[in-house]
Write an enzyme that holds these catalytic residues in place. Structure first.
Site, mmCIF file in Angstrom:
data_model
loop_
_atom_site.group_PDB
_atom_site.id
_atom_site.type_symbol
_atom_site.label_atom_id
_atom_site.label_comp_id
_atom_site.label_asym_id
_atom_site.label_seq_id
_atom_site.Cartn_x
_atom_site.Cartn_y
_atom_site.Cartn_z
ATOM 1 N N ASP A 124 3.532 -38.137 6.449
ATOM 2 C CA ASP A 124 2.168 -38.267 6.980
ATOM 3 C C ASP A 124 1.123 -38.407 5.882
ATOM 4 O O ASP A 124 1.353 -38.034 4.729
ATOM 5 C CB ASP A 124 1.797 -37.011 7.784
ATOM 6 C CG ASP A 124 2.510 -36.949 9.118
ATOM 7 O OD1 ASP A 124 3.456 -37.729 9.337
ATOM 8 O OD2 ASP A 124 2.119 -36.095 9.938
ATOM 9 N N ASP A 125 -0.026 -38.887 6.289
ATOM 10 C CA ASP A 125 -1.305 -38.826 5.543
ATOM 11 C C ASP A 125 -1.472 -39.865 4.440
ATOM 12 O O ASP A 125 -2.514 -39.915 3.808
ATOM 13 C CB ASP A 125 -1.549 -37.439 4.924
ATOM 14 C CG ASP A 125 -1.785 -36.371 5.990
ATOM 15 O OD1 ASP A 125 -1.706 -36.714 7.190
ATOM 16 O OD2 ASP A 125 -2.035 -35.222 5.627
ATOM 17 N N HIS A 174 -1.382 -42.569 12.498
ATOM 18 C CA HIS A 174 -1.774 -41.166 12.301
ATOM 19 C C HIS A 174 -3.299 -41.000 12.434
ATOM 20 O O HIS A 174 -3.854 -40.042 11.907
ATOM 21 C CB HIS A 174 -1.280 -40.687 10.932
ATOM 22 C CG HIS A 174 -1.292 -39.195 10.740
ATOM 23 N ND1 HIS A 174 -0.896 -38.294 11.697
ATOM 24 C CD2 HIS A 174 -1.660 -38.434 9.670
ATOM 25 C CE1 HIS A 174 -1.014 -37.062 11.228
ATOM 26 N NE2 HIS A 174 -1.493 -37.107 10.010
ATOM 27 N N HIS A 178 -8.285 -38.685 10.311
ATOM 28 C CA HIS A 178 -7.656 -37.371 10.320
ATOM 29 C C HIS A 178 -8.578 -36.292 10.894
ATOM 30 O O HIS A 178 -8.708 -35.190 10.347
ATOM 31 C CB HIS A 178 -7.188 -36.968 8.911
ATOM 32 C CG HIS A 178 -5.931 -36.139 8.934
ATOM 33 N ND1 HIS A 178 -5.945 -34.781 9.166
ATOM 34 C CD2 HIS A 178 -4.627 -36.468 8.769
ATOM 35 C CE1 HIS A 178 -4.706 -34.328 9.134
ATOM 36 N NE2 HIS A 178 -3.886 -35.330 8.897
ATOM 37 N N TYR A 215 -2.923 -33.374 12.662
ATOM 38 C CA TYR A 215 -2.594 -31.950 12.889
ATOM 39 C C TYR A 215 -1.555 -31.762 14.011
ATOM 40 O O TYR A 215 -1.278 -30.643 14.409
ATOM 41 C CB TYR A 215 -3.847 -31.119 13.202
ATOM 42 C CG TYR A 215 -4.937 -31.300 12.178
ATOM 43 C CD1 TYR A 215 -4.850 -30.693 10.932
ATOM 44 C CD2 TYR A 215 -6.035 -32.123 12.447
ATOM 45 C CE1 TYR A 215 -5.835 -30.891 9.979
ATOM 46 C CE2 TYR A 215 -7.026 -32.324 11.493
ATOM 47 C CZ TYR A 215 -6.912 -31.704 10.263
ATOM 48 O OH TYR A 215 -7.874 -31.903 9.321
ATOM 49 N N HIS A 265 4.974 -35.033 3.607
ATOM 50 C CA HIS A 265 3.780 -35.817 3.268
ATOM 51 C C HIS A 265 4.097 -36.666 2.050
ATOM 52 O O HIS A 265 4.526 -36.118 1.028
ATOM 53 C CB HIS A 265 2.583 -34.890 3.028
ATOM 54 C CG HIS A 265 2.178 -34.148 4.263
ATOM 55 N ND1 HIS A 265 2.839 -33.022 4.697
ATOM 56 C CD2 HIS A 265 1.213 -34.412 5.177
ATOM 57 C CE1 HIS A 265 2.279 -32.621 5.834
ATOM 58 N NE2 HIS A 265 1.293 -33.443 6.145
HETATM 59 ZN ZN ZN Z 1 -1.819 -35.406 8.765
#
Ligand code: ZN
Length: 313
Positions: A124-125, A174, A178, A215, A265
């Site tokens: 993620d991210d 995603h 965020h 999240y 991540h």
């Molecule tokens: Zn995230």
């Protein structure tokens, strides 16, 4: 224990503001060690241009190994590698050791053995300075994984998205910024999702088929607007919290089960280091690494829009 910890046993990070840069690193309870490390960060790490530093820590008997990964960011991403420190808690001494370098070699041909246990690694991210190296490790082992990217980062890193897609990785949505989407109305939720899908499409000519809300938080509004299956996870590696590759590795290796979805991540060096340990261990234990799409396909589960999935069993 040399780190200062709070009641939740979290490592406390100290922020150093070095010229224009904020650098976060583990704070040591011993002043001599802390001064040594912060001196390195304050003086050694300065150059013109943007510097990003992240770290990986792990312990071995009385020794803590703390490695800083420095990335100098100009028009194109460039990394100069890393610097490591060994902290001996038996006498509170600290020493600096040689640079380490990554080396990646052969690519093995991919074959999915349906009779094997399967897991899906998810990242993620990203994308950021570290993502390309994560893709290189996955390619080295001929493993496919799923990346849930942020629109706000993808828009400036379309070449990395292209590399992901060309390497056969699955790319999921995603959201753009965020945000904690449960606090927003349907219009905002929709634009956070659709703007991200647009960026992914413009880089790869493919629309994402999966959503992971930031999240992992979900409510009825998000389910209604998603228009995609919602993929969460059942193992959180806590890489975002501890930046400790040994800890990340043992958490995965000790908990993993057939059908798991693992949250990592791609934006941290510690996650990259852990990945290089996790893959060969789990391959030896008979696991296949597959994308989310493949995982549910091989487990005979058809994904439905607006429904939430944390594993495939
Ligand atoms: Zn995230």
């Amino acid at each position: 224990m040399i780190f200062i910890v709070d009641s939740d046993n979290d490592v406390i990070n100290k922020e150093v503001v070095s010229l224009n840069y904020d650098i976060s690193y583990p704070f040591f309870s011993n002043d001599d060690i802390d001064n040594y490390i912060s001196g390195y960060l304050n003086y050694d790490s300065y150059i013109d241009g943007n510097v990003i530093i992240d770290y990986d820590i792990y312990d071995n008997d009385n020794l803590y190994y703390l490695t800083f990964y420095k990335y100098f960011w100009n028009d194109n991403m460039v990394s100069d590698g890393s610097d490591s420190f060994v902290i001996d808690t038996s006498n509170n001494s600290v020493s600096r050791i040689n640079k380490t370098n990554y080396e990646y070699d052969v690519v093995i041909n991919r074959k999915i053995d349906k009779s094997k246990r399967m897991i899906a690694l998810t990242f993620d991210d990203g994308p950021n300075y570290n993502t390309s190296k994560i893709i290189d490790v996955l390619n080295k082992y001929d493993i496919k994984a799923t990346f849930f990217v942020l629109g706000s980062r993808a828009i400036n890193n379309k070449d990395i998205l292209k590399k992901m897609a060309d390497s056969g990785m699955e790319i999921g949505n995603h959201t753009y910024n965020h945000l904690l989407l449960t606090k927003y109305d349907e219009n905002k939720i929709r634009s956070e999702i659709e703007d991200t899908s647009e960026v992914i499409y413009s880089a790869t000519k493919k629309r994402p088929k999966l959503l992971r809300p930031s999240y992992g938080s979900v409510n009825n509004k998000i389910k209604k607007v998603a228009n995609m299956p919602i993929i969460i996870w059942d193992i959180d590696t806590l890489d975002w919290k501890y930046h400790n590759s040994k800890r990340i590795t043992s958490r995965v290796v000790n908990k993993v089960r057939d059908g798991d979805i693992i949250l990592m991540h791609d934006i941290y060096s510690a996650s990259l280091n852990a990945l290089s340990n996790i893959i060969p261990i789990l391959q030896d234990n008979g696991y296949e690494f597959v994308t989310i799409d493949e995982l549910f396909y091989y487990k005979g589960i058809s994904l439905e829009n607006g429904k939430v999935y944390g594993y495939a069993r």
